[in-house]
Write an enzyme that holds these catalytic residues in place. Structure first.
Site, PDB file in Angstrom:
ATOM      1  N   SER A   1      65.311  -5.697  -8.127  1.00 13.55           N
ATOM      2  CA  SER A   1      66.349  -4.858  -7.539  1.00 13.55           C
ATOM      3  C   SER A   1      65.723  -3.851  -6.604  1.00 13.55           C
ATOM      4  CB  SER A   1      67.098  -4.106  -8.627  1.00 13.55           C
ATOM      5  OG  SER A   1      68.138  -4.886  -9.077  1.00 13.55           O
TER       6      SER A   1
ATOM      7  N   ASP B   1      75.078  -1.889  -2.360  1.00 14.91           N
ATOM      8  CA  ASP B   1      74.209  -1.400  -3.435  1.00 14.91           C
ATOM      9  C   ASP B   1      72.906  -0.790  -2.898  1.00 14.91           C
ATOM     10  OD1 ASP B   1      72.991  -0.921  -5.841  1.00 14.91           O
ATOM     11  OD2 ASP B   1      73.426  -2.883  -6.696  1.00 14.91           O
TER      12      ASP B   1
ATOM     13  N   HIS C   1      72.183   1.115  -7.787  1.00 19.06           N
ATOM     14  CA  HIS C   1      72.071   1.072  -9.245  1.00 19.06           C
ATOM     15  C   HIS C   1      70.679   1.501  -9.726  1.00 19.06           C
ATOM     16  CE1 HIS C   1      70.662  -3.232  -8.903  1.00 19.06           C
ATOM     17  NE2 HIS C   1      69.953  -2.887  -9.953  1.00 19.06           N
TER      18      HIS C   1
HETATM   19  N1  ARG Z   1      73.099  -7.031 -12.110  1.00 21.95           N
HETATM   20  C1  ARG Z   1      72.296  -6.116 -11.364  1.00 21.95           C
HETATM   21  C2  ARG Z   1      70.974  -5.898 -12.101  1.00 21.95           C
HETATM   22  O1  ARG Z   1      70.653  -6.604 -12.991  1.00 21.95           O
HETATM   23  C3  ARG Z   1      73.022  -4.855 -11.067  1.00 21.95           C
HETATM   24  C4  ARG Z   1      73.278  -3.972 -12.226  1.00 21.95           C
HETATM   25  C5  ARG Z   1      73.966  -2.669 -11.966  1.00 21.95           C
HETATM   26  N2  ARG Z   1      75.382  -2.796 -11.756  1.00 21.95           N
HETATM   27  C6  ARG Z   1      76.342  -2.743 -12.729  1.00 21.95           C
HETATM   28  N3  ARG Z   1      77.565  -2.945 -12.365  1.00 21.95           N
HETATM   29  N4  ARG Z   1      76.075  -2.533 -13.981  1.00 21.95           N
HETATM   30  O2  ARG Z   1      70.379  -4.871 -12.201  1.00 21.95           O
HETATM   31  N1  GLU Z   2      69.936  -6.149 -10.678  1.00 17.08           N
HETATM   32  C1  GLU Z   2      68.661  -6.617 -11.120  1.00 17.08           C
HETATM   33  C2  GLU Z   2      67.615  -5.519 -11.172  1.00 17.08           C
HETATM   34  O1  GLU Z   2      67.900  -4.403 -11.490  1.00 17.08           O
HETATM   35  C3  GLU Z   2      68.253  -7.744 -10.255  1.00 17.08           C
HETATM   36  C4  GLU Z   2      69.072  -8.872 -10.635  1.00 17.08           C
HETATM   37  C5  GLU Z   2      68.265  -9.904 -11.327  1.00 17.08           C
HETATM   38  O2  GLU Z   2      68.042  -9.813 -12.531  1.00 17.08           O
HETATM   39  O3  GLU Z   2      67.881 -10.795 -10.580  1.00 17.08           O
HETATM   40  O4  GLU Z   2      66.442  -5.741 -11.014  1.00 17.08           O
END
Ligand code: ARG
Ligand code: GLU
Length: 719
Positions: free
Chosen positions: A652, A221, A85
């Site tokens: 991330s 990921d 991502h």
């Molecule tokens: N929750 C993760 C973060 O905050 C992954 C986000 C990307 N994935 C998605 N399905 N939108 O970045």
């Molecule tokens: N997916 C998040 C990022 O892009 C990390 C998830 C979180 O917020 O801990 O940094």
């Protein structure tokens, strides 16, 4: 015997409890503050192995990836791992129906096939240093907040100049503990970063937004990039002559895996947290800001999703936008639930009662009026924030409005008395370029529907005297029929059509700025921006200045009131170490989650009819034959795991390291029940989610046949 066993269990359980760890720590102070605890928890290396300026240390393998993620170097040829991502936009930009790298994945067979990504950078930290005394030199309590900021900024400017003199380094100075301390970071930024490999989305984004922020998780990921440098190993803009960067340090990778309770740590760039704010601020986020964001984004997503499901072309075009909108939306839902479940506001209020008792004593008079001032400030701020969020997530959540606004520079230049021809030409060129990339991923039909829905919501929820006259006029003309309103704007505005915009720019004459000013989308955009500039920004920034000064004092007071508590600074997108143990949790009554997932779970979730849950035959074959090579563990392929490590957005792509400092995973998310950890960490529910490095290498090697990349890495396997 049984009694003894129970006793042993209790002792074990309490040790375990004591191990769960909140906080994101400054690498510079690990030796002083954390090393003993980390070693007691099982760490076998030293603080100096993690961060040192005297010799190469793990920190030399960690980078800021792009603008908001972390990455780690895993080979002596500059190979870099981060999340799928985090690489998503780069992968998407190279994707089209003919070369759909999002859907099919991308693997460069050799270095010549690696893809360039203009604008993408990685940033290494050269060194950090505390500069509080210099930044706060001559600052006194009689100064206004503005005077204080000005003096601080001039000190910071000098510190930065001095730190980078005669080098190609870039420096930043950041505030810690809400303006009580300051640190300098000297960075080295590389600008030629190429895409090497990415799994198909049905691996890299497996489970999509349904599984996002959730456990049990099965998302592979990760994506792979390579840093390039000039012949002297220095940063350079893209050039064919550039060569793979030779890092000071690259991480070794362990295939030994993890057991429950094992010590692990994360080294990366957490973006922002607000652990020390008063209950008023939590209340404003949970009860004013988040509900607006959740509702407006939910409406946008409903429209976008419908179109994406119907067309593969739109799926590609809107993939990155949709992921971004959805990610925040879902996180804030989790955050709200988490704070409510924790009774977060009440907990803060209880602490504040104690605090007020302490602050009322004669020796703490300095802090006595803090809370009455907080109350007053937040009461004024709250309604302003409400209007602001409707404007930002409503009006500016519409693509055509945001896009039209990007023409304001052209209007300004063209309408000035003394036209700067060079600047004008440059602006037109930039707008032409931007138009091509904007319209590549744009569908007016979607935007029109979003327009109607968001303006209806905006109109129904914002006090009429807060809505710019120009917008009310246009709405009135359509008898408050928002579909008609959208139809009208999209029919008349040139910003809905690539041909019209390009044609306009190609034949641009300075007097044409009047046409822009007459464009209905531009009129809406500029009236919203004007509303912000004139009516919100001055008031909000004044109140925010007030909050800043109160928070600085409140932070100082909290530390003074609890002298034995070890405080960690809020995340501020600087390099931090966070540590804890791999650990499951109980998300709900009678539900227990294990700490890792396996390929079995991918097969269970498989659904060929749903894009996000497609499993390719190739992966099924590997599964059916249990063809896991050196990456399997007792006939199983482990996919993701969780720990109680305190992380946030920005983490991330961060490396997950074992007791020996070897790479065992890549951080990529948090569990939904614990996302309030940005405001209030909960040892019971806050868990970070990581990709098991063995699954990552299995996909590279066995699934994608890109074993040459694994050959580049340093693998250690003790067992
Ligand atoms: N929750 C993760 C973060 O905050 C992954 C986000 C990307 N994935 C998605 N399905 N939108 O970045
Ligand atoms: N997916 C998040 C990022 O892009 C990390 C998830 C979180 O917020 O801990 O940094």
């Amino acid at each position: 015997m049984k009694k003894l066993l129970t006793l042993a269990l209790i002792v074990f359980a309490t040790c375990f409890q004591a191990r769960s760890d909140e906080g994101m720590w400054i690498p510079l102070f690990l030796g002083e503050l954390n090393e003993a605890q980390m070693q007691a928890m099982g760490m076998k290396i030293t603080a100096d192995d993690i961060y040192s300026v005297n010799h190469s240390s793990l920190k030399d393998a960690i980078v800021i990836f792009g603008g908001g993620c972390t990455g780690e170097v895993v080979s002596d040829q500059g190979l870099l791992l981060t999340n799928h991502h985090c690489g998503f936009r780069s992968i998407q930009k190279h994707s089209s129906i003919e070369h759909d790298y999002l859907t099919n994945g991308f693997w460069a067979k050799d270095k010549s096939e690696e893809l360039t990504n203009p604008g993408l950078t990685v940033t290494f930290l050269v060194r950090m240093e505390e500069v509080t005394a210099r930044v706060l030199d001559s600052i006194n309590t009689d100064m206004t907040e503005a005077e204080r900021k000005e003096l601080i900024n001039s000190h910071i400017k000098n510190i930065k100049e001095e730190a980078t003199k005669d080098t190609h380094y870039k420096a930043v100075v950041k505030s810690f503990f809400l303006g009580n301390r300051y640190f300098l970071f000297v960075n080295e930024i590389f600008e030629d970063v190429r895409l090497v490999g990415a799994p198909p989305s049905n691996i890299g984004k497996f489970g999509g937004d349904t599984d996002n922020w959730m456990w049990p998780r099965h998302t592979g990921d990760f994506s792979i990039f390579r840093i390039y440098a000039d012949k002297d190993n220095n940063p350079a803009k893209y050039s064919e002559d550039n060569v793979p960067y030779q890092p000071k340090k690259h991480l070794s990778i362990s295939l030994d895996g993890i057991n429950e309770g094992d010590f692990t740590f994360i080294f990366g760039y957490p973006g922002s947290t607000e652990e020390y704010i008063p209950s008023y601020a939590v209340d404003m986020t949970i009860n004013t800001i988040n509900p607006i964001r959740i509702s407006l984004r939910g409406k946008r997503l409903d429209v976008i999703k419908k179109y994406m499901n119907d067309s593969p072309e739109i799926r590609i075009q809107y993939a990155a936008k949709q992921a971004g909108i959805s990610n925040g939306w879902k996180k804030w839902i989790g955050e709200n639930r988490g704070i409510k479940r924790l009774h977060g506001i009440e907990k803060k209020q209880a602490f504040e009662k104690e605090f007020q008792d302490w602050a009322s004593t004669s020796e703490n008079q300095k802090y006595n009026s803090l809370f009455s001032e907080f109350k007053k400030t937040y009461e004024e701020l709250n309604p302003l924030q409400q209007n602001l969020y409707y404007l930002v997530e409503g009006g500016l959540g519409i693509e055509i409005i945001k896009y039209a606004n990007s023409f304001s520079s052209l209007v300004n230049i063209s309408s000035s008395n003394d036209i700067d021809k060079e600047k004008l030409d440059k602006t037109i060129e930039l707008l032409k370029k931007a138009a091509t990339s904007y319209f590549k991923d744009y569908q007016p039909e979607i935007d029109k529907e979003v327009f109607a829905i968001l303006f209806k919501t905006y109109y129904e929820n914002v006090n009429k005297n807060e809505i710019p006259e120009e917008i009310l006029k246009q709405i009135d003309k359509c008898n408050s029929d928002f579909k008609l309103f959208a139809e009208e704007v999209f029919k008349k505005s040139m910003f809905a059509s690539k041909e019209r915009v390009i044609d306009f720019l190609e034949n641009y004459k300075t007097s044409h700025y009047k046409k822009i000013k007459k464009d209905p989308a531009y009129q809406i955009a500029s009236s919203l921006i004007n509303q912000y500039r004139v009516n919100y920004y001055p008031k909000i920034s004044k109140l925010n200045n007030k909050v800043d000064s109160l928070m600085r004092l409140y932070m100082e007071a909290q530390m003074e009131m609890q002298p034995h508590k070890l405080f960690y600074p809020d995340a501020n997108f600087t390099l931090r170490v966070a540590y804890g143990n791999t650990l499951g949790y109980n998300p709900a009554d009678a539900v227990t989650y294990n700490y890792f997932t396996t390929l079995e779970g991918i097969m269970e979730k498989e659904d060929p009819d749903i894009y996000d849950y497609v499993v390719e035959d190739k992966l099924k074959d590997l599964y059916n034959n249990k063809d896991y090579g050196i990456y399997g563990n007792n006939g199983k392929m482990q996919v993701c795991f969780i720990a109680n490590i305190h992380t946030t957005g920005g983490n991330s792509g961060s490396p997950v390291l074992d007791a020996n400092g070897n790479l065992i995973g890549i951080n990529f998310d948090r569990c939904w029940e614990g996302t309030m950890s940005d405001i209030m960490y909960d040892p019971d529910q806050s868990r970070n989610i990581m990709l098991d490095i063995r699954y990552c290498l299995f996909i590279i090697d066995k699934f994608a046949g890109a074993g040459h990349l694994v050959d580049e890495m340093t693998i250690v396997k003790a067992n």
